[in-house]
Design a protein around this motif. Structure first.
Motif, PDB file in Angstrom:
ATOM      1  N   PRO A  42       0.929  -1.231  -0.016  1.00 47.21           N
ATOM      2  CA  PRO A  42       0.068  -0.009   0.144  1.00 47.21           C
ATOM      3  C   PRO A  42       0.866   1.260   0.062  1.00 47.21           C
ATOM      4  O   PRO A  42       2.326   1.221   0.190  1.00 47.21           O
ATOM      5  CB  PRO A  42      -0.851  -0.269   1.236  1.00 47.21           C
ATOM      6  N   ALA A  43       0.297   2.443  -0.180  1.00 48.71           N
ATOM      7  CA  ALA A  43       0.876   3.622  -0.209  1.00 48.71           C
ATOM      8  C   ALA A  43       1.571   3.866   1.162  1.00 48.71           C
ATOM      9  O   ALA A  43       2.822   4.296   0.969  1.00 48.71           O
ATOM     10  CB  ALA A  43       0.109   4.764  -0.659  1.00 48.71           C
ATOM     11  N   VAL A  44       0.926   3.701   2.327  1.00 49.10           N
ATOM     12  CA  VAL A  44       1.488   3.659   3.624  1.00 49.10           C
ATOM     13  C   VAL A  44       1.328   2.631   4.208  1.00 49.10           C
ATOM     14  O   VAL A  44       0.151   1.807   4.187  1.00 49.10           O
ATOM     15  CB  VAL A  44       0.673   4.863   4.236  1.00 49.10           C
ATOM     16  N   GLY A  45       2.005   1.877   5.007  1.00 45.04           N
ATOM     17  CA  GLY A  45       1.957   0.745   5.892  1.00 45.04           C
ATOM     18  C   GLY A  45       2.872  -0.335   5.407  1.00 45.04           C
ATOM     19  O   GLY A  45       4.079  -0.051   4.821  1.00 45.04           O
ATOM     20  N   TRP A  46       2.721  -1.657   5.994  1.00 44.56           N
ATOM     21  CA  TRP A  46       3.788  -2.558   6.128  1.00 44.56           C
ATOM     22  C   TRP A  46       3.419  -3.239   4.565  1.00 44.56           C
ATOM     23  O   TRP A  46       2.440  -3.431   3.873  1.00 44.56           O
ATOM     24  CB  TRP A  46       3.517  -3.723   7.054  1.00 44.56           C
ATOM     25  N   ALA A  47       4.575  -3.864   4.152  1.00 41.52           N
ATOM     26  CA  ALA A  47       4.415  -4.779   2.975  1.00 41.52           C
ATOM     27  C   ALA A  47       5.465  -6.049   3.103  1.00 41.52           C
ATOM     28  O   ALA A  47       6.449  -5.852   3.839  1.00 41.52           O
ATOM     29  CB  ALA A  47       5.145  -4.135   1.753  1.00 41.52           C
ATOM     30  N   PRO A  48       5.299  -7.301   2.524  1.00 44.39           N
ATOM     31  CA  PRO A  48       5.715  -8.451   2.897  1.00 44.39           C
ATOM     32  C   PRO A  48       7.293  -8.250   2.216  1.00 44.39           C
ATOM     33  O   PRO A  48       7.418  -8.055   1.301  1.00 44.39           O
ATOM     34  CB  PRO A  48       4.994  -9.628   2.324  1.00 44.39           C
ATOM     35  N   THR A  49       8.381  -8.690   3.221  1.00 43.82           N
ATOM     36  CA  THR A  49       9.682  -8.580   2.705  1.00 43.82           C
ATOM     37  C   THR A  49       9.764  -9.566   1.567  1.00 43.82           C
ATOM     38  O   THR A  49      10.711  -9.279   0.779  1.00 43.82           O
ATOM     39  CB  THR A  49      10.601  -8.924   4.107  1.00 43.82           C
ATOM     40  N   PHE A  50       9.072 -10.460   1.303  1.00 39.10           N
ATOM     41  CA  PHE A  50       9.605 -11.502   0.350  1.00 39.10           C
ATOM     42  C   PHE A  50       9.336 -11.015  -1.226  1.00 39.10           C
ATOM     43  O   PHE A  50       9.708 -11.461  -2.111  1.00 39.10           O
ATOM     44  CB  PHE A  50       8.738 -12.957   0.331  1.00 39.10           C
ATOM     45  N   LEU A  51       8.479  -9.945  -1.087  1.00 42.66           N
ATOM     46  CA  LEU A  51       8.441  -9.171  -2.407  1.00 42.66           C
ATOM     47  C   LEU A  51       9.432  -8.548  -2.750  1.00 42.66           C
ATOM     48  O   LEU A  51       9.608  -7.966  -4.270  1.00 42.66           O
ATOM     49  CB  LEU A  51       6.986  -8.293  -2.247  1.00 42.66           C
ATOM     50  N   GLY A  52      10.379  -7.934  -1.976  1.00 43.26           N
ATOM     51  CA  GLY A  52      11.391  -7.141  -2.133  1.00 43.26           C
ATOM     52  C   GLY A  52      12.697  -7.488  -1.629  1.00 43.26           C
ATOM     53  O   GLY A  52      13.182  -6.732  -0.567  1.00 43.26           O
ATOM     54  N   PRO A  53      13.426  -8.610  -1.991  1.00 41.48           N
ATOM     55  CA  PRO A  53      14.581  -9.029  -1.522  1.00 41.48           C
ATOM     56  C   PRO A  53      15.718  -7.952  -1.429  1.00 41.48           C
ATOM     57  O   PRO A  53      16.077  -7.089  -2.318  1.00 41.48           O
ATOM     58  CB  PRO A  53      15.147 -10.189  -2.121  1.00 41.48           C
ATOM     59  N   GLY A  54      16.270  -7.691  -0.361  1.00 39.96           N
ATOM     60  CA  GLY A  54      17.084  -6.453  -0.187  1.00 39.96           C
ATOM     61  C   GLY A  54      18.627  -6.675  -0.657  1.00 39.96           C
ATOM     62  O   GLY A  54      19.454  -6.476   0.119  1.00 39.96           O
ATOM     63  N   LYS A  55      18.930  -6.922  -2.039  1.00 47.41           N
ATOM     64  CA  LYS A  55      19.834  -7.134  -2.398  1.00 47.41           C
ATOM     65  C   LYS A  55      19.928  -6.788  -3.807  1.00 47.41           C
ATOM     66  O   LYS A  55      19.027  -6.654  -4.557  1.00 47.41           O
ATOM     67  CB  LYS A  55      20.384  -8.685  -2.332  1.00 47.41           C
ATOM     68  N   ALA A  56      21.299  -6.691  -4.665  1.00 48.96           N
ATOM     69  CA  ALA A  56      21.245  -6.247  -5.751  1.00 48.96           C
ATOM     70  C   ALA A  56      21.251  -7.562  -6.687  1.00 48.96           C
ATOM     71  O   ALA A  56      21.469  -8.725  -6.227  1.00 48.96           O
ATOM     72  CB  ALA A  56      22.559  -5.662  -6.307  1.00 48.96           C
ATOM     73  N   GLY A  57      20.845  -7.402  -7.849  1.00 52.42           N
ATOM     74  CA  GLY A  57      20.943  -8.341  -8.793  1.00 52.42           C
ATOM     75  C   GLY A  57      19.898  -7.916 -10.100  1.00 52.42           C
ATOM     76  O   GLY A  57      19.402  -6.937 -10.232  1.00 52.42           O
ATOM     77  N   THR A  58      20.016  -8.833 -11.075  1.00 47.76           N
ATOM     78  CA  THR A  58      19.222  -8.618 -12.454  1.00 47.76           C
ATOM     79  C   THR A  58      17.998  -9.015 -12.063  1.00 47.76           C
ATOM     80  O   THR A  58      17.581  -9.690 -11.046  1.00 47.76           O
ATOM     81  CB  THR A  58      19.590  -9.411 -13.709  1.00 47.76           C
ATOM     82  N   ALA A  82      -1.372  -9.031   9.084  1.00 44.76           N
ATOM     83  CA  ALA A  82      -2.656  -9.008   9.555  1.00 44.76           C
ATOM     84  C   ALA A  82      -2.808  -8.477  10.999  1.00 44.76           C
ATOM     85  O   ALA A  82      -3.729  -7.896  11.240  1.00 44.76           O
ATOM     86  CB  ALA A  82      -3.238 -10.040   9.230  1.00 44.76           C
ATOM     87  N   GLU A  83      -1.816  -8.713  11.800  1.00 48.28           N
ATOM     88  CA  GLU A  83      -1.917  -8.120  13.023  1.00 48.28           C
ATOM     89  C   GLU A  83      -1.750  -6.426  13.187  1.00 48.28           C
ATOM     90  O   GLU A  83      -2.121  -5.855  14.208  1.00 48.28           O
ATOM     91  CB  GLU A  83      -1.208  -8.744  13.996  1.00 48.28           C
ATOM     92  N   LEU A  84      -1.322  -6.018  12.198  1.00 50.84           N
ATOM     93  CA  LEU A  84      -0.978  -4.501  12.136  1.00 50.84           C
ATOM     94  C   LEU A  84      -1.770  -3.721  11.061  1.00 50.84           C
ATOM     95  O   LEU A  84      -1.952  -2.553  11.404  1.00 50.84           O
ATOM     96  CB  LEU A  84       0.496  -4.342  11.454  1.00 50.84           C
ATOM     97  N   GLN A  85      -2.299  -4.475  10.141  1.00 50.01           N
ATOM     98  CA  GLN A  85      -3.357  -3.834   9.238  1.00 50.01           C
ATOM     99  C   GLN A  85      -3.844  -4.577   8.411  1.00 50.01           C
ATOM    100  O   GLN A  85      -3.801  -5.868   8.342  1.00 50.01           O
ATOM    101  CB  GLN A  85      -2.333  -3.035   8.048  1.00 50.01           C
ATOM    102  N   SER A  86      -4.926  -4.202   7.651  1.00 53.36           N
ATOM    103  CA  SER A  86      -5.830  -5.115   6.657  1.00 53.36           C
ATOM    104  C   SER A  86      -5.206  -5.571   5.632  1.00 53.36           C
ATOM    105  O   SER A  86      -4.310  -5.020   5.107  1.00 53.36           O
ATOM    106  CB  SER A  86      -7.067  -4.175   5.976  1.00 53.36           C
ATOM    107  N   VAL A  87      -5.332  -6.929   5.569  1.00 57.46           N
ATOM    108  CA  VAL A  87      -4.650  -7.719   4.461  1.00 57.46           C
ATOM    109  C   VAL A  87      -5.906  -8.495   3.629  1.00 57.46           C
ATOM    110  O   VAL A  87      -6.824  -9.127   4.258  1.00 57.46           O
ATOM    111  CB  VAL A  87      -3.748  -8.979   5.351  1.00 57.46           C
ATOM    112  N   PRO A  88      -5.533  -8.366   2.226  1.00 58.78           N
ATOM    113  CA  PRO A  88      -6.881  -8.824   1.467  1.00 58.78           C
ATOM    114  C   PRO A  88      -7.057 -10.417   1.670  1.00 58.78           C
ATOM    115  O   PRO A  88      -6.283 -11.209   1.848  1.00 58.78           O
ATOM    116  CB  PRO A  88      -6.150  -8.644  -0.158  1.00 58.78           C
TER     117      PRO A  88
END
Length: 312
Positions: A42-58, A82-88
């Motif tokens: 979302p524009a503001v809030g938490w996002a799952p970390t598995f969607l954005g691995p914090g490393k460089a690469g192609t 889900a404990e912090l915000q609404s999850v679809p």
């Protein structure tokens, strides 16, 4: 992938008016399942970390890493969210539904192609220019100067603590205990973002004010950038080619240094740098009264031959 997450957030943040032109171009082209990704980032809030691995690469490498996320990791992260915000509702079945996962991964790749792909080469030029300035700060004043000047609006170096104003409005104290820090410039970040990983802290921050115009230009399709054709035509000539080559080989060089490297006078080097900058072949950033020049990806490509090797 981190920059893609920020782009997805800003796509939904209507308060970021400076991105209106980019938003108008990309919105009609969103992929079929884009809403799946947008609902998880979302524009503001938490996002799952598995969607954005914090490393460089192609892109293929990083997407493959995302696809390889174990289902139980997905379920655990989404349950924590889900404990912090609404999850679809559909996301609660993500770890157990291979079809849903396939749609999500496909939408993620397609979002990159629409939101970042057409602009990525020029955005990386902005990042390179920022890196050149940071390198100069490190070389001339050490870590103290680097952290003091990295992002004064949102970060304050108060040894041994890096005090960061976060995107959520909270302050974060980052204690640097010898493990190093990764500084990540961003075209889409509006404030600093901290990933306080114990092994390698990372701070993402907005590109500085003197790169804002470059950033906005980078988010406009090349055919819509006024003056590009005329400026490129003005590049013909051995002296200007020598100036561009000197900048490519000495990123972050000042105008005075550039004059010595290219065999021109400082006023001449400044004039040539202006033409190169207007053509999109170099970035120029200013620190106090000094200009630092760095070749863009386009400028380096122009210097290289068809086979990718530097021309004499």
């Amino acid at each position: 992938m981190a920059e893609l997450q920020l782009a997805i957030r800003m796509l939904q943040d209507r308060e970021a008016a400076w991105l209106d032109g980019w938003r108008r171009r990309v919105m009609p082209r969103l992929p079929q399942h884009a809403r799946m990704v947008l609902s998880l980032v979302p524009a503001v809030g938490w996002a799952p970390t598995f969607l954005g691995p914090g490393k460089a690469g192609t892109l293929p490498e990083l997407v493959e890493e995302v696809r390889a996320t174990p289902p139980d990791v997905m379920n655990n992260e989404l349950a924590a969210m889900a404990e912090l915000q609404s999850v679809p509702t559909w996301a609660r079945h993500l770890g157990d539904d291979e079809t849903l996962r396939g749609q999500l991964w496909e939408a993620l790749e397609q979002l990159y192609e629409q939101l970042l792909g057409p602009y990525w080469q020029r955005l990386t030029g902005c990042f390179a220019a920022d890196r050149a300035v940071r390198t100069q700060h490190l070389l001339t004043g050490g870590v103290e100067r680097l952290l003091t000047l990295a992002n004064p609006l949102w970060m304050r170096w108060n040894p041994p603590v890096l005090e960061v104003r976060m995107a959520n409005g909270l302050d974060h104290d980052l204690y640097l205990q010898g493990q190093g820090i990764v500084l990540v410039p961003s075209a889409f970040a509006s404030r600093s973002i901290v990933d306080d990983d114990e092994s390698q802290p990372q701070v993402t921050y907005p590109l500085p004010g003197d790169l804002s115009l470059d950033r906005l230009t980078a988010l406009v399709p090349e055919q819509e950038v006024p003056g590009s054709t005329a400026a490129l035509a003005a590049l013909l000539g051995n002296t200007r080619a020598a100036v561009l080559n000197a900048i490519a080989e000495h990123p972050g060089c000042t105008t005075t240094e550039l004059a010595g490297l290219s065999g021109t006078t400082p006023p001449g080097a400044s004039q040539h740098a202006t033409v190169l900058r207007e053509a999109g072949l170099i970035h120029t950033t200013r620190y106090r009264n000094t200009a630092h020049h760095t070749a863009t990806t386009l400028g380096i490509a122009l210097l290289n031959g068809p086979d990718g090797t530097r021309q004499n």
